[in-house]
Design a protein around this motif. Structure first.
Motif, PDB file in Angstrom:
ATOM      1  N   ALA A 160     -38.853  37.961  67.640  1.00  0.00           N
ATOM      2  CA  ALA A 160     -39.585  36.914  68.488  1.00  0.00           C
ATOM      3  C   ALA A 160     -38.628  36.019  69.379  1.00  0.00           C
ATOM      4  N   SER A 161     -39.155  35.605  70.431  1.00  0.00           N
ATOM      5  CA  SER A 161     -38.059  35.065  71.488  1.00  0.00           C
ATOM      6  C   SER A 161     -38.791  34.285  72.285  1.00  0.00           C
ATOM      7  N   PRO A 162     -38.723  32.993  72.533  1.00  0.00           N
ATOM      8  CA  PRO A 162     -39.211  32.207  73.647  1.00  0.00           C
ATOM      9  C   PRO A 162     -38.180  32.254  74.558  1.00  0.00           C
ATOM     10  N   GLU A 163     -38.667  31.926  75.722  1.00  0.00           N
ATOM     11  CA  GLU A 163     -37.770  32.036  77.017  1.00  0.00           C
ATOM     12  C   GLU A 163     -38.233  31.091  78.107  1.00  0.00           C
ATOM     13  N   VAL A 164     -37.205  30.539  78.712  1.00  0.00           N
ATOM     14  CA  VAL A 164     -37.653  29.457  79.900  1.00  0.00           C
ATOM     15  C   VAL A 164     -36.680  29.908  81.007  1.00  0.00           C
ATOM     16  N   GLY A 165     -37.299  30.188  82.213  1.00  0.00           N
ATOM     17  CA  GLY A 165     -36.417  30.924  83.263  1.00  0.00           C
ATOM     18  C   GLY A 165     -37.000  30.423  84.783  1.00  0.00           C
ATOM     19  N   ILE A 166     -36.312  30.853  85.633  1.00  0.00           N
ATOM     20  CA  ILE A 166     -36.573  30.647  86.994  1.00  0.00           C
ATOM     21  C   ILE A 166     -36.223  32.023  87.986  1.00  0.00           C
ATOM     22  N   ASN A 167     -36.994  32.401  88.893  1.00  0.00           N
ATOM     23  CA  ASN A 167     -37.022  33.484  89.756  1.00  0.00           C
ATOM     24  C   ASN A 167     -36.902  32.986  91.260  1.00  0.00           C
ATOM     25  N   LEU A 168     -35.538  33.188  91.832  1.00  0.00           N
ATOM     26  CA  LEU A 168     -35.006  32.634  93.021  1.00  0.00           C
ATOM     27  C   LEU A 168     -35.369  33.921  94.067  1.00  0.00           C
ATOM     28  N   PHE A 169     -35.996  33.644  95.361  1.00  0.00           N
ATOM     29  CA  PHE A 169     -36.374  34.754  96.169  1.00  0.00           C
ATOM     30  C   PHE A 169     -35.706  34.170  97.585  1.00  0.00           C
ATOM     31  N   PRO A 170     -34.475  34.637  97.888  1.00  0.00           N
ATOM     32  CA  PRO A 170     -33.923  34.172  99.072  1.00  0.00           C
ATOM     33  C   PRO A 170     -34.557  34.867 100.482  1.00  0.00           C
ATOM     34  N   GLY A 177     -35.136  39.298  94.264  1.00  0.00           N
ATOM     35  CA  GLY A 177     -34.584  37.891  94.145  1.00  0.00           C
ATOM     36  C   GLY A 177     -33.700  37.935  92.859  1.00  0.00           C
ATOM     37  N   PHE A 178     -33.094  36.667  92.451  1.00  0.00           N
ATOM     38  CA  PHE A 178     -32.334  36.380  91.330  1.00  0.00           C
ATOM     39  C   PHE A 178     -33.370  35.801  90.203  1.00  0.00           C
ATOM     40  N   ASN A 179     -32.892  36.522  88.855  1.00  0.00           N
ATOM     41  CA  ASN A 179     -33.491  35.947  87.540  1.00  0.00           C
ATOM     42  C   ASN A 179     -32.375  35.120  86.773  1.00  0.00           C
ATOM     43  N   LEU A 180     -32.578  33.975  86.608  1.00  0.00           N
ATOM     44  CA  LEU A 180     -31.725  33.096  85.495  1.00  0.00           C
ATOM     45  C   LEU A 180     -32.849  32.618  84.574  1.00  0.00           C
ATOM     46  N   ALA A 181     -32.365  32.623  83.194  1.00  0.00           N
ATOM     47  CA  ALA A 181     -33.182  32.600  82.081  1.00  0.00           C
ATOM     48  C   ALA A 181     -32.167  32.054  80.935  1.00  0.00           C
ATOM     49  N   ALA A 182     -32.946  31.230  80.073  1.00  0.00           N
ATOM     50  CA  ALA A 182     -32.056  30.838  78.802  1.00  0.00           C
ATOM     51  C   ALA A 182     -33.146  30.966  77.679  1.00  0.00           C
ATOM     52  N   TYR A 183     -32.865  31.487  76.512  1.00  0.00           N
ATOM     53  CA  TYR A 183     -33.631  32.013  75.297  1.00  0.00           C
ATOM     54  C   TYR A 183     -32.958  31.512  74.093  1.00  0.00           C
ATOM     55  N   TYR A 184     -34.114  31.783  73.094  1.00  0.00           N
ATOM     56  CA  TYR A 184     -33.844  31.702  71.722  1.00  0.00           C
ATOM     57  C   TYR A 184     -34.460  32.979  70.893  1.00  0.00           C
ATOM     58  N   SER A 185     -33.670  33.619  70.310  1.00  0.00           N
ATOM     59  CA  SER A 185     -34.196  34.743  69.516  1.00  0.00           C
ATOM     60  C   SER A 185     -34.109  34.756  67.730  1.00  0.00           C
ATOM     61  N   TYR A 186     -35.180  35.338  67.461  1.00  0.00           N
ATOM     62  CA  TYR A 186     -35.048  35.473  66.037  1.00  0.00           C
ATOM     63  C   TYR A 186     -35.304  36.912  65.609  1.00  0.00           C
ATOM     64  N   ALA A 187     -34.478  37.456  64.665  1.00  0.00           N
ATOM     65  CA  ALA A 187     -34.804  39.033  64.430  1.00  0.00           C
ATOM     66  C   ALA A 187     -34.458  38.889  62.800  1.00  0.00           C
ATOM     67  N   GLY A 188     -35.656  39.466  62.150  1.00  0.00           N
ATOM     68  CA  GLY A 188     -35.835  39.547  60.960  1.00  0.00           C
ATOM     69  C   GLY A 188     -35.214  40.732  59.920  1.00  0.00           C
ATOM     70  N   ASN A 189     -34.065  41.187  60.573  1.00  0.00           N
ATOM     71  CA  ASN A 189     -33.432  42.268  60.019  1.00  0.00           C
ATOM     72  C   ASN A 189     -32.619  41.810  58.819  1.00  0.00           C
ATOM     73  N   ILE A 206     -28.311  33.203  77.482  1.00  0.00           N
ATOM     74  CA  ILE A 206     -28.737  33.103  78.907  1.00  0.00           C
ATOM     75  C   ILE A 206     -28.611  34.622  79.407  1.00  0.00           C
ATOM     76  N   ARG A 207     -29.529  34.790  80.594  1.00  0.00           N
ATOM     77  CA  ARG A 207     -29.970  36.034  81.268  1.00  0.00           C
ATOM     78  C   ARG A 207     -29.460  35.851  82.859  1.00  0.00           C
ATOM     79  N   VAL A 208     -28.656  36.811  83.315  1.00  0.00           N
ATOM     80  CA  VAL A 208     -28.456  36.590  84.784  1.00  0.00           C
ATOM     81  C   VAL A 208     -28.942  38.092  85.302  1.00  0.00           C
ATOM     82  N   GLY A 209     -29.479  38.319  86.273  1.00  0.00           N
ATOM     83  CA  GLY A 209     -30.044  39.585  86.945  1.00  0.00           C
ATOM     84  C   GLY A 209     -30.902  39.357  88.260  1.00  0.00           C
ATOM     85  N   LEU A 210     -31.381  40.606  88.429  1.00  0.00           N
ATOM     86  CA  LEU A 210     -32.418  40.835  89.682  1.00  0.00           C
ATOM     87  C   LEU A 210     -33.715  40.963  89.319  1.00  0.00           C
TER      88      LEU A 210
END
Length: 212
Positions: A160-170, A177-189, A206-210
């Motif tokens: 499970a993982s909530p996420e907050v991010g933003i997409n930038l389209f220049p 465009g560009f994708n920037l995000a911060a997240y928390y994740s929990y895995a029950g392994n 954090i995530r950085v991508g397209l």
């Protein structure tokens, strides 16, 4: 992590990235399905309380895809790849009447995948913040390598993982465009690798991508 495992991890990561690039040509999105979105990039993952390896991941990739049911709400899917390794200095491990004194290299591979839900704000703007949540399954392979022996464990757990991010389209047409995000994740392994018991894994990153 040994050389062979590093090589395999790089191949897996490269294959995932190539697959993503094959699936997300922005011209196809513009001409066929403008409500669909695709995101691919790097993720930097930091453990909070895993206890197994307490350092940032060595290699992290993510691939998201979805479809906007309304201008703001989308349903989709995701798959991530995380590899992590760390050196544990020599110490004594005791269980019952048995004690072992050794150093070790611990490594792990995690592949979470599943479904995602997203709500984006300001969808007409070139700046599109969003909040989202991901729910799925996490496959994990953990290993402890010593001078002579190697111990490993494979497990599945809820992810499970909530996420907050933003997409930038220049660009004007917003095809890429560009994708920037911060997240928390929990895995029950859960599992055990050479005197170490794993009981769930908490991470933030954090995530950085397209985005397409």
């Amino acid at each position: 992590m040994d050389t062979e495992r590093i090589r395999k991890n790089i191949i897996k990561g490269a294959a995932l990235l190539v697959l993503a690039l094959c699936l997300v040509p922005y011209t196809a999105k513009a001409q066929i399905n403008p409500r669909a979105y695709y995101q691919v990039g790097w993720q930097f993952d930091f453990p909070i309380s895993s206890g197994f390896i307490g350092k940032m991941n060595d290699l992290g990739l993510y691939l998201d895809a979805g479809y906007y049911l309304t201008p703001n709400i989308s349903l989709g899917g995701f798959i991530n790849l995380n590899t992590r390794s760390g050196y544990i200095p020599r110490q004594t491990f005791t269980e019952g009447t048995v004690s072992v004194n050794t150093d070790q290299v611990r490594s792990s591979i995690q592949i979470p995948f599943g479904a995602s839900l997203r709500y984006r704000f300001m969808w007409k703007s070139c700046w599109q913040p969003y909040v989202g949540a991901k729910l799925g399954i996490n496959y994990m392979e953990a290993e402890s390598i010593q001078q002579i022996y190697s111990y490993s464990d494979k497990s599945w757990g809820i992810y499970a993982s909530p996420e907050v991010g933003i997409n930038l389209f220049p660009f004007r047409h917003k095809h890429i465009g560009f994708n920037l995000a911060a997240y928390y994740s929990y895995a029950g392994n859960r599992g055990k690798v050479f005197y170490h018991s794993m009981d769930g894994m908490n991470n933030w990153g954090i995530r950085v991508g397209l985005t397409f």
